[in-house]
Design a protein around this motif. Structure first.
Motif, PDB file in Angstrom:
ATOM      1  N   THR A 124       0.950  -1.097  -0.070  1.00  0.00           N
ATOM      2  CA  THR A 124      -0.105  -0.183  -0.110  1.00  0.00           C
ATOM      3  C   THR A 124       0.838   1.244  -0.035  1.00  0.00           C
ATOM      4  OG1 THR A 124      -1.590  -1.180   1.313  1.00  0.00           O
ATOM      5  CG2 THR A 124      -1.857   1.162   1.248  1.00  0.00           C
ATOM      6  N   ALA A 125       0.527   2.355  -0.912  1.00  0.00           N
ATOM      7  CA  ALA A 125       1.537   3.344  -0.811  1.00  0.00           C
ATOM      8  C   ALA A 125       0.956   3.977   0.331  1.00  0.00           C
ATOM      9  CB  ALA A 125       0.911   4.112  -2.300  1.00  0.00           C
ATOM     10  N   PRO A 126       1.997   5.012   0.866  1.00  0.00           N
ATOM     11  CA  PRO A 126       1.788   6.062   2.085  1.00  0.00           C
ATOM     12  C   PRO A 126       0.913   7.127   1.637  1.00  0.00           C
ATOM     13  CG  PRO A 126       3.986   5.671   1.591  1.00  0.00           C
ATOM     14  CD  PRO A 126       3.515   4.997   0.346  1.00  0.00           C
ATOM     15  N   GLY A 127       0.050   7.357   2.599  1.00  0.00           N
ATOM     16  CA  GLY A 127      -1.002   8.532   2.174  1.00  0.00           C
ATOM     17  C   GLY A 127      -2.463   8.007   2.343  1.00  0.00           C
ATOM     18  N   LYS A 128      -3.294   8.880   2.087  1.00  0.00           N
ATOM     19  CA  LYS A 128      -4.716   8.666   2.096  1.00  0.00           C
ATOM     20  C   LYS A 128      -5.153   8.295   0.877  1.00  0.00           C
ATOM     21  CE  LYS A 128      -8.971  10.511   4.316  1.00  0.00           C
ATOM     22  NZ  LYS A 128      -9.795  11.646   5.074  1.00  0.00           N
ATOM     23  N   GLY A 145      -1.423   7.858  -3.353  1.00  0.00           N
ATOM     24  CA  GLY A 145      -1.704   7.507  -1.590  1.00  0.00           C
ATOM     25  C   GLY A 145      -2.869   6.659  -1.278  1.00  0.00           C
ATOM     26  N   GLY A 146      -2.372   5.549  -0.716  1.00  0.00           N
ATOM     27  CA  GLY A 146      -3.475   4.480  -0.085  1.00  0.00           C
ATOM     28  C   GLY A 146      -3.890   3.535  -0.971  1.00  0.00           C
TER      29      GLY A 146
END
Length: 358
Positions: free
Chosen positions: A43-47, A58-59
């Motif tokens: 999962t990529a960092p962020g929302k 992100g997310g």
């Protein structure tokens, strides 16, 4: 490229035999399909907010690092399936039709009544979705592999090589090579094989070349692996503290044993195993000027050391040179050589001997 017009008797015999088995006999399939085995999700960092910006990472998740498996099940199949793992630079194509269009092991063993599971290992072929980035080079190296796979010493094909001595065959063979889409991870591949066995059930693992390393790990991991057939494995498992020294060689790839835990080695001792080597391989302690030959001299030596250690601890392991069985001319790709039917018969003979062909 020079094509040797003077084929040996063994090659001519293979040509005659291949014409008799060029077309597969009808086989009734009760099931076939494909699936992904194992793998990771990152999962990529962020929302996550794709509604605001669908290209924002992100997310978001990435499913990758799985194996791709294609399977076929014949009617009245044997109890044990055959699960095939290819070698370096290859894919499941290794086991399909040969470069000149004859039946490969996929069809040969289906005809013999075995369910077959063909893997593309993680980060290769149809399992190319990787969770790590890599730069894929475009390095011209056909001649390197030609020599290493004992087809000949470029530009000459060995007179006794049991392959069609044609430009067309080599063109098709070279086009089976496929790159890694991520760094090679021994454990990751082993986990993919283990996951494939979860769906395949009990079976015999058939590995080729660099597939041997992860194959040994998968055999220790999965209770469904009831036997291992390794075709010219590139490495062999030894208990920690007993890996033999690396032997001097003219090959750019020294033969190195792999250390496994004592616990995993004990698991391997319970599984019957056989390693097959083809033709134009000799043992001995002295390096050979022909590095393509020497690459397999040191691997045969390593295999024999592994066999001795396995037997010392009560394991059921055997190293077999196909010429000793009267099967001549095999290259590193014995599954697609002209006498691949004879090789398959020898493999089944071993399985019957070990009670794996019921």
């Amino acid at each position: 490229m020079k094509i040797n017009r003077m084929l040996t008797a063994a090659v001519l015999l293979g040509l005659l035999q291949s014409s008799a088995v060029f077309a597969m006999k009808p086989v009734t399939l009760v099931d076939q399909g494909s699936f992904a085995a194992g793998g990771k999700v990152i999962t990529a960092p962020g929302k996550l907010n794709v509604n605001a910006d669908p290209k924002a990472m992100g997310g978001q998740t990435l499913h990758g690092d799985h194996a791709y498996v294609f399977y076929q099940k014949p009617a009245k199949a044997h109890r044990n399936a055959l699960v095939f793992l290819h070698g370096y630079g290859q894919s499941a194509k290794t086991w399909e039709s040969t470069p000149d269009g004859r039946d490969g092991f996929q069809n040969i063993f289906l005809e013999k009544g075995y369910s077959t599971y063909l893997l593309d290992e993680p980060r290769r072929g149809r399992a190319g979705r990787s969770t790590v980035p890599v730069t894929i080079s475009a390095t011209p190296d056909d001649q390197l592999w030609f020599d290493n796979f004992r087809m000949g010493q470029w530009p000459e094909i060995y007179p006794n090589a049991a392959i069609p001595h044609t430009q067309e065959y080599l063109d098709q063979f070279f086009r089976t090579m496929t790159p890694d889409t991520g760094s090679f991870d021994l454990q990751l591949v082993a986990d993919g094989v283990t996951a494939a066995f979860e769906k395949a059930g009990d079976g015999v693992l058939v590995t080729h070349s660099a597939g041997g390393g992860p194959g040994w790990l998968a055999a220790a991991q999965s209770p469904h692996v009831k036997g291992v057939i390794a075709l010219e494995s590139g490495t062999f498992p030894f208990p920690e503290g007993e890996v033999p020294p690396v032997e001097e060689t003219t090959s750019p790839w020294p033969a190195k044993g792999m250390a496994v835990s004592r616990e995993d080695f004990q698991k391997l001792l319970k599984i019957p195993m056989v390693v097959y080597f083809g033709d134009n391989i000799t043992g001995g302690d002295k390096p050979l000027a022909n590095w393509g030959f020497d690459n397999w001299r040191v691997r045969l030596n390593l295999a024999r050391k592994w066999e001795q250690v396995m037997k010392k601890y009560g394991g059921d392991a055997q190293v077999i040179l196909l010429p000793d069985k009267g099967i001549k001319g095999n290259t590193h790709f014995m599954m697609s050589d002209l006498n691949n039917g004879q090789v398959a018969d020898e493999m089944e003979r071993w399985m019957k001997e070990k009670g794996l062909a019921k």
